[in-house]
Design an enzyme around this catalytic site. Structure first.
Site, short mmCIF file in Angstrom:
data_model
loop_
_atom_site.label_atom_id
_atom_site.label_comp_id
_atom_site.label_asym_id
_atom_site.label_seq_id
_atom_site.Cartn_x
_atom_site.Cartn_y
_atom_site.Cartn_z
N SER A 144 -34.05 -37.29 32.80
CA SER A 144 -35.55 -38.89 32.01
C SER A 144 -34.45 -39.14 31.21
CB SER A 144 -35.60 -36.94 30.73
OG SER A 144 -36.16 -37.96 29.82
N TYR A 157 -34.88 -31.94 22.99
CA TYR A 157 -34.94 -32.01 24.94
C TYR A 157 -33.62 -32.64 25.41
CZ TYR A 157 -37.57 -34.56 28.67
OH TYR A 157 -38.45 -34.44 29.51
#
Length: 251
Positions: A144, A157
């Site tokens: 990501s 995250y």
């Protein structure tokens, strides 16, 4: 092995209900992939995904896989490779977590880290070893852009994805010359069930766009894929923004 047209014939998906993974599987099936394993926790959603892909002409099996149960990965995934060569492994499991809750509940934060990083390290090494033993194959790791720089909004995250990204890059270097490709995919905000209700960010994409980028990257044997491609330039700039200024940016 890949067929005469260079398309992978077999696919193992870790995270078998991932919308990005399933969109990728559909595209690969259209390109002659005929054997698919969907690995995930047993659920009606997993069985429904398998049924849908069977309807597209592939043989599909489901596999009980838990990212948090690292001790089981070698045996569980070894059963798949024992059935025959795997051309592509797509690691698409992960959790976004809830930043506000996870800051207040450290064990919830640990679950994010264990799922996105520890589980991926375990599964990734097992699959990499099996691919190396067979002498060919691609390991696609869904990272990501959140891992590129810590942001106040999602640093728990993001830190897990940063660790995963570095791990995958290093694994790719370790496997260089063995016939095994490791491809890191760095999407930005993706419109899926997991992000439903969250504020959409600039340069947002959908699962189909990420899937198309993955398939193109496999064909080109890319090492890193950004989705959309313009994120490469954006993040190159953001990496060098001084921290006091970065804190004030709406990112």
């Amino acid at each position: 092995m890949k067929d005469a047209f260079g398309a992978p014939q077999s696919l193992l998906v870790l995270g078998g209900t991932s919308e990005i993974a399933l969109a990728t599987a559909r595209r690969l099936i259209a390109l002659r992939t005929r054997r698919v394993w969907l690995a995930g926790r047993p659920s009606p959603a997993l069985e429904s995904a398998a049924a849908e892909l069977r309807g597209r002409g592939a043989e599909v099996w489901t596999l009980d896989f838990d990212a948090l149960d690292s001790a089981s990965h070698e045996v569980t995934l070894g059963k798949v490779f024992a059935e025959g060569d795997i051309d592509v492994v797509l690691m698409a499991f992960g959790v976004l977590g809830d930043q506000a809750r996870d800051e207040e509940q450290p064990m919830a934060a640990v679950r994010v880290a264990q799922t996105n990083y520890t589980g991926a390290v375990s599964a990734g090494l097992v699959c990499a070893g099996a691919l190396q033993a067979q002498g060919h194959g691609s390991l696609v790791v869904l990272s990501s852009v959140a891992g590129e720089r810590a942001r106040r909004a999602d640093f728990i995250y993001g830190s897990s994805k940063a660790g995963l990204d570095v791990f995958a890059q290093g694994l790719g270097d370790a496997l260089h010359g063995t016939g095994v490709q490791v491809m890191v995919v760095r999407p930005g905000f993706v419109r899926t069930r997991a992000t439903a209700g969250r504020p959409e960010r600039p340069l947002a994409t959908g699962a189909e766009e990420v899937a198309e980028a993955i398939v193109t990257g496999l064909r080109r044997r890319s090492e890193t894929v950004w989705v959309p491609g313009s994120l490469r330039v954006v993040m190159a700039a953001l990496r060098h923004v001084p921290r006091p200024l970065f804190r004030r940016l709406p990112v």
